[in-house]
Enzyme design. Sequence first.
Site, short mmCIF file in Angstrom:
data_model
loop_
_atom_site.label_atom_id
_atom_site.label_comp_id
_atom_site.label_asym_id
_atom_site.label_seq_id
_atom_site.Cartn_x
_atom_site.Cartn_y
_atom_site.Cartn_z
N GLY A 58 0.30 5.75 0.43
CA GLY A 58 -0.61 6.86 0.63
C GLY A 58 0.13 8.12 1.01
O GLY A 58 1.37 8.17 0.98
N GLY A 59 -0.64 9.15 1.36
CA GLY A 59 -0.05 10.43 1.67
C GLY A 59 0.84 10.41 2.90
O GLY A 59 1.76 11.21 3.03
N ASP A 87 -9.35 9.84 11.10
CA ASP A 87 -9.32 9.53 9.66
C ASP A 87 -10.07 8.22 9.40
O ASP A 87 -9.56 7.31 8.75
CB ASP A 87 -7.88 9.43 9.17
CG ASP A 87 -7.80 9.47 7.62
OD1 ASP A 87 -8.74 10.00 7.02
OD2 ASP A 87 -6.82 8.96 7.06
N GLY A 103 0.82 -1.20 0.00
CA GLY A 103 0.00 0.00 0.00
C GLY A 103 0.85 1.24 0.00
O GLY A 103 2.02 1.23 0.39
N LYS A 125 4.48 0.13 8.43
CA LYS A 125 4.10 1.40 7.82
C LYS A 125 5.25 2.37 7.98
O LYS A 125 5.61 2.74 9.10
CB LYS A 125 2.84 1.95 8.47
CG LYS A 125 2.39 3.26 7.85
CD LYS A 125 1.01 3.66 8.31
CE LYS A 125 0.55 4.88 7.53
NZ LYS A 125 -0.83 5.26 7.89
#
Length: 917
Positions: A102-103, A219, A100, A124
């Site tokens: 993302g920002g 979020d 994955g 992550k």
Amino acid sequence: MQDLAPENALPSDPKARWQRLSPLLDELLDMEPTARAARLAAMQDLAPELAAELERLLAQDAALEAQGFLAQPALPPTLSAVVALPGQTVGAYRLEREIGHGGMGSVWLARRTDGRFEGLVAIKFLTSGLLGQGDAARFAREGQILARLTHPHIARLIDAGVAQDGLQPYLVLEYVEEGLPIDRFCESRQLDTAQRITLFLDVLAAVAHAHNRLILHRDLKPGNILVDRQGQVKLLDFGIAKLLGDPTQALGGAEATELTRQAGRAFTPQFAAPEQVQGGEVSTATDVYALGVLLYLLLSGGKHPTAGATRAEAQALDRLRAVVEEEPKRLSDQLRSQGEARRARELRGDLDTICAKALKKRPSERYENAAALAEDLRRWLQHEPIAARPDSRLYVLGRFLRRHRLAVGAGSVAVSALLGLTGLSVLQAQRAAAAEQQAQTRRQQADDLLAYMLGDFADKLRPIGRLELLDNVGGKALSHLAAAKEQASPQERLHRAKALTVIGEVRVSKRELEAAIEPLQQANALLQAEPPTPELVPAWRKAQGAAAFWLGHVYYTQRKFAPAQRAWERYREVSEQWLAVLPQDLDGLVELSYAENSLGSLLLDQGRVRTAEQAFRRSVALKSHVLAQRPNDATLQAEWSESLSWLGSSLLQMGRYVQAQAVFRQALEQAQDLRTKYPADQAWLRKVGHAANRLADALWRDGQPRAATEHFVLATEAFRTLSALDPQNRAWTMALIRAEAGVLRGQASQIRAVEDLQRRLAALEAGRTPLARLHPLRAELVQLHAQALRHKGQDLAAAQVLVENTLAQLRRDKIAHGADLTLSQAMLELSLFQAETLSVDPAQRTARCQALWAELSSAPLAALLREHAGFTRLAVRTQTCLGRAEEARALQQWLDAQHRWASSPPQPVPPKAVPNS
């Protein structure tokens, strides 16, 4: 959303100014030049100053780019560039593949390499700019805080660190294999409305767990909520969660952690609350808004509440504007517009109302937290009235005033001026009356403020465990609340008494028992009179009962039984007076059941077990009657189960072991049923553990060691799970130690296991006042330890030292804290064990038994013989030790009769079977 009204200038404060400009600048930088020019032209019409400032920033950016600014990196390559290959090692983990991006960074699948456990994890890597120089330690602390989120529906944080010389932060998370985002899972399985809401309740349970630990997600969106093949929800990514503060600090004084300061403004616009896009303060209600959007999407088939089909391609600015300004389309209307009339009918009404409340623009008008939203959805599933109600006319009027604030404001000025002139003439004509009225008004305003702070606001703080924040408010308001009661109206006295009771409750929760007495006594004094009007009877009697209960609770905790009994008898009395006026009032019946239960527990601690049993039976019967009319009242179900356990404890102390087993088994079955029904609610797992522990005790006393051990094992599994979820919970740790000690009964060789339990118990009590309820456990562990030493063939001297040391500690506790039946029984049990098992010299054994009999046959313990099975059993063993077979036989006959009594007891009726009478 930025307010682009022309009359509003940019803030002068640099921080607020940048918060307003930053999202718009990001949007413009992402656009092609032509689209950017069109967007700036549109902004120029709405907010010229804002557009001009954005144009200036864009020009600066273009100039810097022309100069080659940042063309070369100022720092060495970060880990995100280094580890982009499978096989790279980060700490104890080897990367396998990227899963994955993302920002906030990238996510990699990895496997642990140091052998501590086998299996996959998700790592992550966060954008390195999140950390400033020297902030690696701060980030590590952030990881420790996030590790508090131990819940079945939250992907567990395993590790956190900073690699590459402090430049690359990373989190190691539980890997959810083959998980689908919750919206895709619902569509792929074609779940109906009830199934979707049931699945959504697991999400709410996870968010509520975080809220209770003062952590926001901020979020929440389908991509952060995965569902595995078994239908288990896993909530991901608390990496940008804002911590409300440490539980020991004031709520308002919480400081953002470094991770929050750098990444706290990150959110997904589609799920952001109005206060987020406006740069305002966030709270649990912010997460509720995102949950409301998610619920709307799940029930509408993917439609956003503020973006219809015509806006599907809208730009970010329009989406943000819609979040702040547009009222969400009603859920049922959304489906009706899609031609789904049948589903629209299903969702119309309560589900419309629930979604609308979760999506209110003002945080104060939403559900206060995830637990409150979950409660209304459970009520919908169970066809019960929900707590939320459709918008009132007052709310609609308020929205009208907000939309037309300029016109209304101008009219208000004129009306205010007219009223001011009229008021001036009245003041000049009636100064004395006005002065008195002003004083009354100010006093009423003060009372209203305190009533809110110590009433409604207290109710909002309880779910997040921050009730102690009101202590300073209460302390400073104490003299005002207790003063001038003669001049106060009945309603004022009621409000003041309720506020004083909350102050007392807060201090009890902080273990400041002496400090709690004053406000509780003052609350009782304010409510000594009878209810002044029939309308005030329920509120007045409930407030009287609450003040009396908490005062009794303080004295009971201090083991001051006489004043505790007076307070709780007062509690029962006002509840009975309530029902004398309103005999069918269910709340009155519930309060009377609580009063009976409180008195029963007090009587049990005094050894008055027969009277206690009657009180518990009345409490169970009252709760059963109310549950017949409120069958889905989860709180009352829990209280019914608690009263049933108290009843079983009284039967156990009376020696009616078979009867106690039946009661405990009933409580256990109810807890297991509700645990299955509400798997995310830890309260029912706790009740399973307690009921299994108590049933095991009854089985052991009844001579069924194998069945007892099975239930001790069940209790151990329950409390081990709970302790893993919340290692700081002392009550769960104590219960786990007690259950494990039960498993070890009869296993004389388990010396290391017993020593481990003793160490854990000592660590639990380190620096604290010993708890009376732990004396039996302490004595049992010493007996198990001594038996294990004997089984190993070791010298009895070591066992003697263990027993003597523990007896010395119990004697110190008795001197320091006064006599207590639990303490007395533990001391006698341990002393008799010493005489029977460790005394080699017959004369020494006889001397010890004579001393024990002298204590048992003197007041107040003599009154417990043939009343309390535990003390009567001790007397049988003592008389046997002294060779008095006839006396021992007479006492044993009473125990046998109590046991036989169990053949035909009236059993409590479960709530679902109680008739409506």
